[in-house]
Write an enzyme that holds these catalytic residues in place. Sequence first.
Site, PDB file in Angstrom:
ATOM      1  N   LYS A  34      35.143  44.113  37.733  1.00 24.15           N
ATOM      2  CA  LYS A  34      35.793  43.951  39.182  1.00 24.15           C
ATOM      3  C   LYS A  34      36.666  42.782  38.755  1.00 24.15           C
ATOM      4  CE  LYS A  34      36.877  44.364  43.304  1.00 24.15           C
ATOM      5  NZ  LYS A  34      38.358  44.302  42.902  1.00 24.15           N
ATOM      6  N   GLN A  42      35.527  35.672  35.528  1.00 24.02           N
ATOM      7  CA  GLN A  42      35.300  36.518  36.538  1.00 24.02           C
ATOM      8  C   GLN A  42      33.853  36.995  36.518  1.00 24.02           C
ATOM      9  OE1 GLN A  42      38.321  37.642  38.368  1.00 24.02           O
ATOM     10  NE2 GLN A  42      36.910  38.000  39.899  1.00 24.02           N
ATOM     11  N   LYS A  74      31.705  34.156  37.993  1.00 24.88           N
ATOM     12  CA  LYS A  74      32.078  34.202  39.303  1.00 24.88           C
ATOM     13  C   LYS A  74      31.635  35.385  40.379  1.00 24.88           C
ATOM     14  CE  LYS A  74      36.647  33.796  40.066  1.00 24.88           C
ATOM     15  NZ  LYS A  74      38.066  33.965  40.336  1.00 24.88           N
ATOM     16  N   LYS A 121      39.396  41.802  34.173  1.00 27.46           N
ATOM     17  CA  LYS A 121      40.951  41.405  34.633  1.00 27.46           C
ATOM     18  C   LYS A 121      42.020  42.329  33.795  1.00 27.46           C
ATOM     19  CE  LYS A 121      42.439  37.998  37.133  1.00 27.46           C
ATOM     20  NZ  LYS A 121      41.823  37.551  38.361  1.00 27.46           N
ATOM     21  N   GLY A 162      44.302  42.371  43.445  1.00 27.27           N
ATOM     22  CA  GLY A 162      45.239  41.472  43.400  1.00 27.27           C
ATOM     23  C   GLY A 162      45.135  40.071  42.428  1.00 27.27           C
ATOM     24  N   ASP A 163      46.128  39.500  42.457  1.00 27.32           N
ATOM     25  CA  ASP A 163      45.991  38.022  41.644  1.00 27.32           C
ATOM     26  C   ASP A 163      47.493  37.567  41.670  1.00 27.32           C
ATOM     27  OD1 ASP A 163      43.921  36.304  39.869  1.00 27.32           O
ATOM     28  OD2 ASP A 163      45.817  35.831  38.748  1.00 27.32           O
ATOM     29  N   THR A 201      40.120  34.540  50.086  1.00 28.70           N
ATOM     30  CA  THR A 201      39.882  33.557  48.932  1.00 28.70           C
ATOM     31  C   THR A 201      40.428  32.119  49.508  1.00 28.70           C
ATOM     32  OG1 THR A 201      40.836  35.436  47.573  1.00 28.70           O
ATOM     33  CG2 THR A 201      40.666  33.014  46.707  1.00 28.70           C
ATOM     34  N   SER A 229      36.304  41.607  48.435  1.00 25.06           N
ATOM     35  CA  SER A 229      36.644  42.808  47.516  1.00 25.06           C
ATOM     36  C   SER A 229      35.305  43.548  47.769  1.00 25.06           C
ATOM     37  CB  SER A 229      37.226  42.676  46.357  1.00 25.06           C
ATOM     38  OG  SER A 229      38.344  42.205  46.340  1.00 25.06           O
TER      39      SER A 229
END
Length: 444
Positions: A89, A110, A113, A125, A164-165, A208, A376
Site C-alpha cells: 500500500k 511506507q 508508517k 510506492k 495519490g502522492d 493527511t 486509505s
Amino acid sequence: MNYVQTVLENLKKQNPNEPEFHQAATEILSTIAPVVEKHPEYEAAGLLERFVEPERVIMFRVPWVDDSGRVRVNKGYRVQFNSAIGPYKGGLRFHPSVNLSIIKFLGLEQILKNSLTGLPIGGGKGGADFDPKGKSDREVMAFCQSFMTELYRHIGADTDVPAGDVGVGGREIGYLFGQYKRIRDEHVGVLTGRGISYGGSLARKEATGYGLVYITEEALNACGDSFKGKTVIISGSGNVAIYACEKAQSLGAKVVAMYDSDGYVYDPEGIRLDIIKEIKEVKRGRIKEYAAKVKSAKYSDGCKGIWTIPCDIALPCAIQNEIDAESANALVKNGVKCVAEGANMPSTLEAIDIFQKSGVIFLPAKAANAGGVATSALEMAQSSGRLFWTFEEVDKKLKSIMINIYHNIDSAANEYGCKGNYVLGANIAGFLKVAEAMMAHGVV
Ligand code: NDP
Ligand code: 2IT
C-alpha cells in the site's frame, strides 16, 4: 562492525547512486539498533537484509501522445517493498524528479508508517518522471491510461493498492481507475483516494493534513500546550498543506506563510485559505497569484526564505529535504517549538539533529503524515465490506488512529530510554510489528 552497521554499509555498496534511499535507511537502521540487539534471532534469520531489499521492483516504459501529436516516453515505477503485514500500500508520485532512489526511500518509509497505523497494510510506492504541470486534461488522461496499461497486471485489491502522492490527485486517480476497470472488468478497491461517486471514502482528501494536525495537537497537549493562538508556517500548497492549514486554523492557529515550487507568500494577517483553494484546487494556478489578490500578503521568489519567518510551529508539507541544517537553525533561532512533518522526509538528517538537540518537539513523517494512508485503509475496508461511512465516522476514526500513534511512539521512546525522541519511537514501534510478522512467515 555490528549487524546493523554491516547491513547499512552493504546497502550503500549494493545500491550506489541512491542518496535518498541511503538517507531513509540510515535514519531507520541507526535508531532500531537497540531492538536488534535485544533480538539475536533477527540476525540469524537475515531479517534486516530482507527488510531493506524490496520484494519486487517493477520498472516500465510509459509511451503516450501529446497534444501536438508527438510521442513522449516516461519511466514508470512500482516498488513492492514489504507485504508482511498486508497487501502493498502506498502512493504514486508523478514528478519530473522521480527516480528509483526516491521511490525506494518512499517505499521503505511506507512500510513502517503503515505498520504504525495499526491497520493491515504492507509497504509500496510508485510513480513516474512525468510532470502533470502545464499538461492538458487529455494529455494527463493519455499518460494515466498508458501507465495503467502496464501497472494493472501487478496490482489488485488484495495484492497492491496504490493511491495519490505528489502530482497524483483526484483527477489522476479517476483516469487510472477508469483504465484499470476497463482492462480487468472489475469495479473493486484497487486504488484509494477515489472519487466519492465511484466508491471513494469521505474525508480521504482531508485525511493527511487533518491527521498531521491531530497528532501535533496531541503532542502539544502532552506538554500543556495547543495550536490555539500559535503562529504556523506550512510549506507547500498542495493536498497535504491545504488541509493541514484548514485544521490548524480551525483549532485557532494563525497560518502566516505557504509556498509552491516557485516561491512563498507571507501574510501576517493570516492566510485566506478560500483564496489558496481557488488558486490551487480550482485553477491549478501559482501561489504568486495570492499576493495579487490579498493586500496584506507579500510574495518572494524561491522557497528557502519561508523558514526564516518567525513561527511557533512549522509543518513542512511539500517535498523531501526541504529543510536543511541552515533552515533548521533559522527556525530554532526564531523560537520554533514544534516541527511536524506532513511531507515524506522533508528534514535532512542534520536538520533533525538540530531540532532534537534544541528541545524542539519533532514529529517524523512516518508518524505525523500516516493519517492519509490510514484513511486509505479505511477506504479499503469500506470497499470490501460494501460499506459507506459518513464524514464524521471516518474523521473520528482518523483522529483516534493519530492519537494512538502519538502514544505508541511516545511509549516506545520511553521504553528505550529516549524520552521525547519520536524518530526512534516511531521507527521502533513500526519495525517491531513488521519484524514479528516476517519472523512468523519464515524465510520468504
Ligand atoms: P501535491 O502534489 O498536492 O502538492 C505538492 C506541493 O509541494 C505543491 O505545492 C508543490 O509545488 C510543492 N513542491 C513539490 N516539489 C517541490 C519542490 N521541489 N520544492 C518546493 N515545493 C515543491 O502533493 P501532496 O500534498 O499530496 O504531497 C505533499 C507531501 O506530502 C509529499 O512529500 C508527499 O509524499 C507527502 N504525503 C502525501 C500524502 C497524501 O495523502 N497526499 C500522504 C502522506 C504524505 P508545485 O505545485 O509548484 O510543484
Ligand atoms: O505517503 C503516503 O503515505 C501517501 N502518499 C498516501 C498513501 C496511500 O496509500 O494513501
